[in-house]
Design a protein around this motif. Structure first.
Motif, short mmCIF file in Angstrom:
data_model
loop_
_atom_site.label_atom_id
_atom_site.label_comp_id
_atom_site.label_asym_id
_atom_site.label_seq_id
_atom_site.Cartn_x
_atom_site.Cartn_y
_atom_site.Cartn_z
N THR A 280 -13.17 -18.51 -13.36
CA THR A 280 -11.95 -18.21 -14.09
C THR A 280 -11.42 -17.00 -14.11
O THR A 280 -10.41 -16.80 -13.72
CB THR A 280 -12.43 -18.15 -15.64
N ILE A 281 -12.45 -15.65 -14.30
CA ILE A 281 -11.71 -14.60 -14.39
C ILE A 281 -11.39 -14.02 -12.74
O ILE A 281 -10.82 -13.04 -12.12
CB ILE A 281 -12.26 -13.89 -15.06
N THR A 282 -12.76 -14.39 -12.19
CA THR A 282 -12.60 -14.64 -10.10
C THR A 282 -11.54 -14.78 -9.75
O THR A 282 -10.58 -14.30 -8.98
CB THR A 282 -14.39 -14.88 -9.58
N TYR A 283 -10.73 -16.74 -10.35
CA TYR A 283 -9.85 -16.87 -9.62
C TYR A 283 -8.57 -16.06 -10.11
O TYR A 283 -7.78 -16.04 -9.02
CB TYR A 283 -9.69 -18.41 -10.34
N PHE A 284 -8.10 -15.63 -11.42
CA PHE A 284 -7.11 -14.81 -11.95
C PHE A 284 -7.14 -13.57 -11.96
O PHE A 284 -5.63 -13.07 -11.33
CB PHE A 284 -7.42 -15.03 -13.45
N ILE A 285 -7.60 -12.51 -11.16
CA ILE A 285 -8.19 -11.31 -11.21
C ILE A 285 -8.05 -11.19 -9.93
O ILE A 285 -7.67 -9.55 -9.37
CB ILE A 285 -8.11 -10.52 -11.67
N HIS A 286 -8.30 -11.84 -8.19
CA HIS A 286 -8.38 -11.12 -7.25
C HIS A 286 -7.43 -10.78 -6.67
O HIS A 286 -7.36 -9.84 -5.96
CB HIS A 286 -9.30 -12.76 -6.68
N MET A 287 -6.26 -11.13 -7.03
CA MET A 287 -5.31 -10.40 -6.05
C MET A 287 -5.13 -9.61 -6.74
O MET A 287 -4.41 -8.13 -5.51
CB MET A 287 -3.76 -11.65 -6.09
N TYR A 288 -4.67 -8.85 -7.76
CA TYR A 288 -4.88 -7.49 -8.77
C TYR A 288 -5.68 -6.86 -7.99
O TYR A 288 -5.59 -5.84 -7.06
CB TYR A 288 -5.34 -7.74 -9.70
N VAL A 289 -7.19 -7.40 -7.68
CA VAL A 289 -8.52 -6.17 -7.37
C VAL A 289 -7.95 -6.06 -5.12
O VAL A 289 -8.00 -5.01 -4.96
CB VAL A 289 -9.41 -7.43 -6.97
N TRP A 290 -7.77 -6.96 -4.40
CA TRP A 290 -6.98 -7.48 -3.46
C TRP A 290 -5.85 -6.14 -3.12
O TRP A 290 -6.20 -5.01 -1.96
CB TRP A 290 -6.98 -8.70 -2.76
N SER A 291 -5.09 -6.59 -4.16
CA SER A 291 -3.45 -5.52 -3.76
C SER A 291 -4.38 -3.69 -3.57
O SER A 291 -3.64 -2.99 -3.08
CB SER A 291 -2.94 -5.83 -4.76
N VAL A 292 -4.58 -4.10 -4.96
CA VAL A 292 -5.49 -1.97 -4.84
C VAL A 292 -5.76 -1.84 -4.14
O VAL A 292 -5.74 -0.56 -3.17
CB VAL A 292 -5.99 -2.21 -6.34
N TYR A 293 -7.14 -2.51 -3.25
CA TYR A 293 -7.50 -2.37 -2.12
C TYR A 293 -7.24 -2.44 -1.22
O TYR A 293 -7.39 -1.48 -0.37
CB TYR A 293 -9.01 -3.12 -2.19
N TYR A 294 -5.97 -3.07 -1.70
CA TYR A 294 -5.12 -2.22 -0.03
C TYR A 294 -4.45 -1.72 -0.11
O TYR A 294 -4.56 -1.01 1.27
CB TYR A 294 -4.26 -4.60 0.16
N ILE A 295 -3.87 -1.13 -0.34
CA ILE A 295 -3.17 -0.34 -1.00
C ILE A 295 -3.59 1.42 -0.69
O ILE A 295 -3.44 1.93 -0.26
CB ILE A 295 -1.96 0.02 -2.84
N LEU A 296 -4.77 1.48 -1.52
CA LEU A 296 -5.42 2.57 -1.01
C LEU A 296 -6.46 2.71 0.55
O LEU A 296 -7.02 3.70 0.39
CB LEU A 296 -6.62 2.46 -3.41
N VAL A 297 -7.01 1.57 0.56
CA VAL A 297 -8.14 1.99 1.50
C VAL A 297 -7.68 1.08 2.72
O VAL A 297 -7.46 1.63 3.36
CB VAL A 297 -9.51 1.57 0.93
N TYR A 298 -7.30 0.07 2.52
CA TYR A 298 -7.43 -0.84 3.12
C TYR A 298 -5.89 -0.53 4.91
O TYR A 298 -6.54 -0.92 5.63
CB TYR A 298 -7.07 -2.26 3.30
#
Length: 327
Positions: A280-298
């Protein structure tokens, strides 16, 4: 009412949650292997359908059969309220990304408000909250199911109507997203209406899958038939490139997969409530994790192994977060 636990479904939901992550993060975006890409696409295509089927199946565990029995409506209404609350909370959580997106497009306040309302009422998604459409589709699908059982519709009738919604979903999506030829004036009107409301036919998919999941909770599905549907649907999806046909064969493979997973019995171990929360939590938070990662690293790197690394990072962050919370 004693409700049977299906730990195999919980485990598969957890796996499929990462399938949803793959849909949004494209881990093999620039991988040149057609085999790898087609295999991945065929697997992750079943992710959201499996969630729909699970939702209907697990909800039906709480209902009396036949579904139009007195008392079922109250349970369904309670579940709809719960889903609506969950949907609105997560749309608020993801609102900052939508606001940033509106600002980046230099949209006026009026345009932003109208686009926001369209997104949360008709589409089920805004910028970076693309996965929340599943919740809105579930809410509308359960309202449809509630309406039908109040009219004392049979299971078969509801499934047939659900199949019609599946056809409508595919037809609308093809019309507005893929068809490039001339169409009659009435279809041009349909395209305008769709563009200003639901944007595609995707919102109607829950109208098919959730009733199927509910019926499967009360009817036995032959395991050989389940395997046949899974293998045939998966193979067809691997070979087919047409998006419309792919939607239909995905339905076949997803229902087959659900039948197979349902038949598997796991011991009631302590790990499974943990897995249920993780999915459940993985489904809901993954776009936040991805977005922050994309901005800072990717930052726009376009090599497929960079995409894959960020996908794995997203998975590890989610798992680590749950471990910390549970600890």
């Amino acid at each position: 009412m004693d409700i049977k636990k299906y730990n195999s479904i919980d485990l598969c939901k957890f796996i499929m949650a990462f399938g949803v992550i793959a849909i949004h993060t494209h881990p093999l975006e620039n991988c040149t292997s057609d085999v790898a890409n087609n295999l991945l696409d065929s697997v992750v295509a079943m992710a959201v359908p499996f969630f729909f089927l699970s939702t209907g199946f697990l909800l039906a565990q709480k209902l009396q059969y036949p579904f139009y029995n007195d008392g079922n409506a109250k349970i369904i209404i309670k579940y709809i309220r719960r889903m609506l609350k969950l949907y609105l909370i997560w749309e608020i959580v993801y609102f900052p990304w939508a606001a940033i997106h509106f600002h980046s497009l230099n949209m006026t306040l009026t345009e932003s408000v109208l686009d926001y309302l369209q997104g949360i009422i008709f589409v089920g998604e805004l910028y970076n909250s693309w996965h929340l459409w599943y919740l809105l589709s579930t809410i509308y699908a359960l309202l449809f199911f509630l309406f039908e059982i109040k009219r004392k519709r049979s299971d078969l009738a509801i499934i047939i109507i659900g199949c019609v919604f599946l056809l409508v979903s595919v037809g609308i999506t093809y019309l507005v997203g893929y068809y490039e030829g001339e169409v009659p004036e009435i279809l041009e009107i349909v395209k305008v209406v769709v563009a200003n409301t639901i944007r595609s036919g995707r919102i109607f998919l829950g109208f098919f899958y959730i009733p199927v999941g509910m019926v499967l909770a009360k009817k036995d599905m032959n395991l050989r038939v389940s395997w046949l549907m899974l293998i045939a649907g998966f193979a067809a999806n691997y070979l087919i490139t047409d998006v419309s046909l792919s939607t239909f064969v995905t339905a076949i493979s997803a229902i087959g997969l659900f039948g197979v997973i349902r038949s598997i019995q796991f011991a009631d171990l302590k790990i499974f409530p943990f897995v249920r929360k993780m999915s459940t939590i993985t489904y809901f938070i993954h776009m936040y994790v991805w977005s922050v990662y994309y901005i800072l690293v990717y930052r726009g790197k376009k090599v497929w192994y960079g995409q894959l690394y960020s996908y794995i990072h997203c998975m590890c962050f989610d798992i680590g977060r749950i471990l910390i919370v549970e600890g």
